[in-house]
Scaffold this active site. Structure first.
Site, PDB file in Angstrom:
ATOM      1  N   SER A 236      -0.540  14.543 -11.895  1.00  0.00           N
ATOM      2  CA  SER A 236      -1.702  15.346 -12.230  1.00  0.00           C
ATOM      3  C   SER A 236      -2.988  14.593 -11.857  1.00  0.00           C
ATOM      4  O   SER A 236      -3.188  14.258 -10.700  1.00  0.00           O
ATOM      5  CB  SER A 236      -1.644  15.707 -13.716  1.00  0.00           C
ATOM      6  OG  SER A 236      -2.480  16.773 -14.018  1.00  0.00           O
ATOM      7  N   ASP A 463       2.816  25.877 -10.371  1.00  0.00           N
ATOM      8  CA  ASP A 463       2.110  24.928 -11.241  1.00  0.00           C
ATOM      9  C   ASP A 463       0.803  25.574 -11.712  1.00  0.00           C
ATOM     10  O   ASP A 463      -0.056  25.899 -10.898  1.00  0.00           O
ATOM     11  CB  ASP A 463       1.817  23.641 -10.471  1.00  0.00           C
ATOM     12  CG  ASP A 463       1.320  22.524 -11.376  1.00  0.00           C
ATOM     13  OD1 ASP A 463       0.567  22.805 -12.334  1.00  0.00           O
ATOM     14  OD2 ASP A 463       1.666  21.356 -11.120  1.00  0.00           O
ATOM     15  N   HIS A 490       4.249  22.361 -14.729  1.00  0.00           N
ATOM     16  CA  HIS A 490       3.293  21.372 -14.252  1.00  0.00           C
ATOM     17  C   HIS A 490       4.007  20.048 -14.026  1.00  0.00           C
ATOM     18  O   HIS A 490       4.485  19.434 -14.979  1.00  0.00           O
ATOM     19  CB  HIS A 490       2.167  21.207 -15.270  1.00  0.00           C
ATOM     20  CG  HIS A 490       1.132  20.192 -14.875  1.00  0.00           C
ATOM     21  ND1 HIS A 490       0.561  20.151 -13.623  1.00  0.00           N
ATOM     22  CD2 HIS A 490       0.548  19.177 -15.579  1.00  0.00           C
ATOM     23  CE1 HIS A 490      -0.321  19.174 -13.569  1.00  0.00           C
ATOM     24  NE2 HIS A 490      -0.339  18.552 -14.735  1.00  0.00           N
TER      25      HIS A 490
END
Length: 522
Positions: A236, A463, A490
Site C-alpha cells: 500500500s 483493490d 487490498h
C-alpha cells in the site's frame, strides 16, 4: 487510509496478551557500515544495534500480542538525524524488529517490510508475516516503525483519546451552511495546531516526517543491518516509500516487491477520486454476493441495494444508534466501518451482520469494524496511526487551498462513489493540510531510477484502496514486472494465495521474475 496486509482479519480475533518476558541483557552488534554511505553520515550507517526482547514496542493490544506470541523476535532502536540537512543536529529513533533466518547456512540477508498507512506501525506486521511461507528460512524478517510512528520516538500526537471519540461522534461536516463550513475549518485549523504542539520536537519533527525522510532512514537501516543491497517488501503506502527509495538510491536495491501500489504521478485529488471508484466497485461486488443470500441486509434485488443502504445509514446523521458505554454509532462511524469491511471479502459476512443489526437499531458490529479501522483498543485507547497518517500526507502532497478545487473534488468523489454520498451538498471547506504549520517536502511525480534492479509490482483487479491501474502505472514507471491478482481485496502477497505467494517468494529468494503477463486468481 490504506491498511496493512491482513489487518482486516485481526478484528475478529481476540488475542490474549501473555506475561512480560524477563529482562535480558541486550545483544549488541555492529554490522555496518555496509555498501554506499553518504558523506557525513558514517556514524549513523555504522552504528551499533542493541537487540533485546520486544516488550514495550507494541502500540496496540493486537500488536503487543503478536510480538509476544512470535518466537525468536528481537527489537532495537535505530538512531537517525531529525533533519538530514543537519546530520550533526538533533537525532530521533526508529523502532526495529528482527526475526532471524531459520536456516543460517542458506541465509540470503534481511527482508525489510513496511505495511503502509501511511503511519502504520510495522513491527507486528513483520512478526506475523515471518510465519507465512518459507521466506523466513532464508531471510531475516525486519519490521520498522517509520519516524514518528509506533515505537519510534518522538511520536506524532494530535488528539487525545477523548477528543478522538468526540470527533467521531460529531457529524458536523454534514452541515453545509456557511456557519457549518466555518466550524469545520476552525476544527481543522485547531487540529493542525495541536499536532505541532503535542508532537515531540514540534514543527521541526512535522517538517521532517515525510516519505522523503523515511526513505533515507531505510537506507541507514540497510547499512546498520550489514546489507550492501536492500531487499524490500512494501504494501500500500509502503509502495510510495519503496518508490522514493528506488529513486534516491537505485544502486542500493537488490529486490523490491511493491504490493497495492500508489500511482507515482497522481495528485491527491485524482488519487482520492480513483479510490472512491475502487470502493464503489468493491461495494458493488459485496452487493452481488449479498443478494444471493436469504439474509441479505440490503435485499435480494441488487439494483435497489444502494438505495436500501443509503436509507439505512443516512438517518444516523440525525439519530445515532446507542452502542453502550456512552458511545453512539454516527453516520461517520458507520461509513468507516463499511469501508473497513470492503478491504477484504473475508469481512463481507460481518458487514452483512452489521447492516442487519442496524435495521434492528443495534450497531455493535459496525462500531467494532470502525474501531478496527481507527485502531481503538478495547480499553478505549487509540494508537497514533490516524494522526501520523494526516501528518505524513500533509508533507508528502501539496496542500489544496483553492476552494474551487476542493468543491470540484468533493463533487467528483460523490459521483465516483454514490454509495458513500451522504446526501448533503458538496462544500469548499479546507482540510487540516491547508493549515499545516510546515511546507510539503515532496509531490507525486514520475520517478527516475537509472540503474534500478528489476522490481516486482503486484496489483489486484478489485483493490478498493489502491486501484489496479495504479499498479500498472507504477510497474511501467519503474520498468518493473507486473503480477495481476484477480480478486476484490487490498493487497495479496503472503496472504495465502499460492500463485501470488510462490511468484513473489521465488523473486525475492532467487531474483526470478514471473513471466510477463502473469495473472493469478483465488
Amino acid at each position: 487510509m490504506r491498511k496493512s496486509p491482513a489487518s482486516a482479519l485481526v478484528i475478529l480475533l481476540v488475542l490474549a496478551v501473555g506475561c512480560s518476558s524477563e529482562p535480558e541483557e541486550p545483544q549488541v552488534e555492529r554490522r555496518g557500515p555496509s555498501g554506499a554511505v553518504p558523506g557525513g553520515l558514517s556514524g549513523f550507517y555504522g552504528q551499533e544495534l542493541a537487540w533485546t526482547n520486544c516488550d514495550g514496542y507494541g502500540r496496540s493490544d493486537d500488536d503487543t500480542a503478536a510480538l509476544r506470541q512470535t518466537k525468536g523476535v528481537q527489537c532495537t532502536h535505530l538512531r537517525v538525524p531529525l533533519d538530514y540537512a543537519e546530520p550533526d543536529g538533533d537525532t530521533i529513533t526508529i523502532g526495529v524488529l528482527r526475526k532471524s533466518a531459520a536456516d543460517g547456512d542458506r541465509r540470503i540477508g534481511s527482508l525489510i517490510v513496511n505495511p503502509g498507512g501511511p503511519g502504520a506501525a510495522g513491527l507486528a506486521t513483520a512478526a506475523r508475516l515471518s510465519g507465512v511461507g518459507a521466506l523466513n528460512q532464508r531471510f531475516d524478517f525486519i519490521g520498522f516503525d517509520p519516524r514518528g510512528v509506533g515505537s519510534s520516538e518522538p511520536t506524532v500526537r494530535c488528539l487525545t483519546d477523548a477528543e478522538r471519540d468526540a470527533d467521531r461522534a460529531d457529524d458536523d461536516e454534514l452541515d453545509t451552511s456557511a456557519a457549518g463550513v466555518a466550524k469545520v475549518e476552525s476544527e481543522e485549523k485547531d487540529y493542525a495546531a495541536k499536532c505541532a504542539e503535542r508532537t515531540g520536537k514540534g514543527a521541526a519533527m512535522l517538517a521532517n516526517l515525510g516519505t522523503r525522510d523515511v526513505a533515507r532512514d531505510l537506507d541507514v537501516l540497510r547499512s546498520a543491518l550489514g546489507e550492501e543491497k536492500l531487499s524490500y517488501l512494501g504494501y500500500s503506502y509502503g509502495t510510495r516509500i519503496g518508490t522514493t527509495y528506488a529513486e534516491a538510491f537505485p544502486g542500493n536495491v537488490r529486490a523490491m516487491v511493491l504490493d497495492g501500489a500508489l500511482d507515482p504521478d497522481q495528485d491527491s485529488v485524482d488519487e482520492l477520486v480513483a479510490q472512491a471508484r475502487g470502493f464503489q466497485s468493491a461495494f458493488d461486488d459485496f452487493v452481488a454476493w449479498c443478494a444471493q443470500r436469504q439474509d441479505c441486509a440490503l435485499g435480494r434485488d441488487a439494483t435497489r441495494a444502494q438505495t436500501a443502504y443509503q436509507d439505512l445509514v443516512r438517518p444516523l446523521a440525525k439519530r445515532p444508534v446507542e452502542v453502550g458505554d456512552g458511545r453512539r454509532l454516527s453516520f461517520s462511524d458507520a461509513t468507516t466501518g463499511v469501508t473497513q469491511a470492503l478491504y477484504s471479502e473475508q469481512l463481507w459476512e460481518p458487514l452483512n451482520t452489521g447492516l442487519n443489526e442496524l435495521k434492528q437499531n443495534r450497531a455493535r458490529t459496525l462500531m467494532a469494524l470502525a474501531d478496527l479501522y481507527l485502531e481503538r483498543g478495547r480499553d478505549g485507547r487509540y494508537t497514533t496511526t490516524q494522526d501520523a497518517f494526516t501528518a505524513v500526507r500533509c508533507v508528502d502532497d501539496k496542500p489544496i487551498t483553492d476552494r474551487a478545487v476542493v468543491l470540484e473534488a468533493q463533487q467528483a468523489y460523490k459521483t465516483a462513489a454514490p454509495f458513500l454520498d451522504d446526501g448533503a451538498a458538496a462544500t469548499d471547506s479546507l482540510d487540516a493540510c491547508a493549515f499545516w504549520p510546515v511546507p510539503n517536502t515532496s509531490t507525486p511525480h514520475l520517478p527516475t531510477a537509472t540503474g534500478l534492479a528489476p522490481v516486482l509490482v503486484i496489483s489486484t483487479t478489485g483493490d478498493p484502496a489502491t486501484p489496479y491501474d495504479a499498479g500498472v502505472a507504477l510497474a511501467k514507471a519503474l520498468g518493473g514486472r507486473l503480477l495481476t491478482y484477480e480478486a476484490t481485496q487490498h493487497t495479496a502477497f503472503l496472504q495465502g494465495h499460492r500463485c501470488v505467494d510462490d511468484a513473489g517468494s521465488a523473486y525475492l529468494a532467487d531474483l526470478v521474475l514471473p513471466a510477463e503477463g502473469t495473472r493469478c486468481s483465488p
